[in-house]
Enzyme design. Structure first.
Site, short mmCIF file in Angstrom:
data_model
loop_
_atom_site.label_atom_id
_atom_site.label_comp_id
_atom_site.label_asym_id
_atom_site.label_seq_id
_atom_site.Cartn_x
_atom_site.Cartn_y
_atom_site.Cartn_z
N VAL A 1 0.90 -1.23 -0.02
CA VAL A 1 0.08 -0.18 0.06
C VAL A 1 1.02 1.30 -0.13
CG1 VAL A 1 -0.36 0.27 2.61
CG2 VAL A 1 -2.17 1.08 1.06
N ASP A 2 1.97 1.19 0.43
CA ASP A 2 2.78 2.36 0.54
C ASP A 2 3.38 2.60 -0.83
OD1 ASP A 2 6.23 2.57 2.52
OD2 ASP A 2 4.76 4.11 1.40
#
Ligand code: APR
Length: 173
Positions: free
Chosen positions: A34-35
């Site tokens: 998700v980063d």
């Protein structure tokens, strides 16, 4: 209380909320999962802003602007790597949620979306992490009017099922 929670399947970067929470690492200089998705969607200015934050301790979080995201702000939370539960992982994970909520409240944000912090690369068991996430958020919402709404962005069917089951279980209790 149930009306203040939402479980949403899909990509957190597409959600139209005031704050989205990133599952970052201590450098705050980006990564995968998700980063990576948040940095791709926010654009290079997000990394430029993160560079001057000087990193972030595990169990805590720091706030930046949302840049090209729909969200006004991003809270970069650093979850614990799972080491079997003997390294204070539960408390560190809870700290990500309480710090993120406090940072969002500091901006008078009305809505915030969380990914399932630490349950990917950091290998925190999904059900255990979900119980920590939801119980921590419920305790915070009981004591605070803001944020009004908390969304859990679940990336995949398994997370969606676990989040829905745990919310029902905790709200029944
Ligand atoms: N939207 C919502 N959730 C997502 C997305 C997305 N676009 N992409 C991945 N996820 C989910 C994963 O399926 C998982 O449930 O986010 C959860 C967290 O997984 P990771 O992104 O792997 O994060 P985490 O386990 O906390 O590990 C953090 O991974 O990407 C690196 O830089 C990051 O070093 C840090 C580490």
């Amino acid at each position: 209380m149930r009306q203040r929670l939402a479980v949403i399947g899909g990509d957190i970067t597409q959600l139209d909320v005031d704050v989205i929470v990133n599952a970052a690492n201590e450098s705050l200089l980006g990564g995968g999962g998700v980063d990576g998705a948040i940095h791709r969607a926010a654009g290079p200015q997000l990394l430029a802003e993160c560079r001057i934050l000087g990193g972030c301790a595990t169990g805590s979080a720091k706030l930046t602007a949302g840049h090209n995201l729909k969200a006004k702000w991003v809270v970069h939370a650093v979850g614990p790597v799972w080491h079997g539960g003997t390294k204070n992982e539960d408390a560190l994970l809870a700290g990500c949620y309480t710090t993120a909520l406090a940072l969002a409240r500091g901006k008078a944000a009305r809505s915030i979306a969380f990914p399932a912090i630490s349950t990917g690369v950091y290998r925190f068991p999904l059900e255990r992490a979900t119980r920590i996430a939801i119980s921590t958020v419920l305790a915070d919402l009981a004591a605070n009017a803001l944020p009004e709404r908390v969304a859990f962005a679940c990336f995949g069917a398994e997370a969606l099922a676990v989040y829905n089951a745990v919310i029902e279980d905790l709200l029944r209790a």
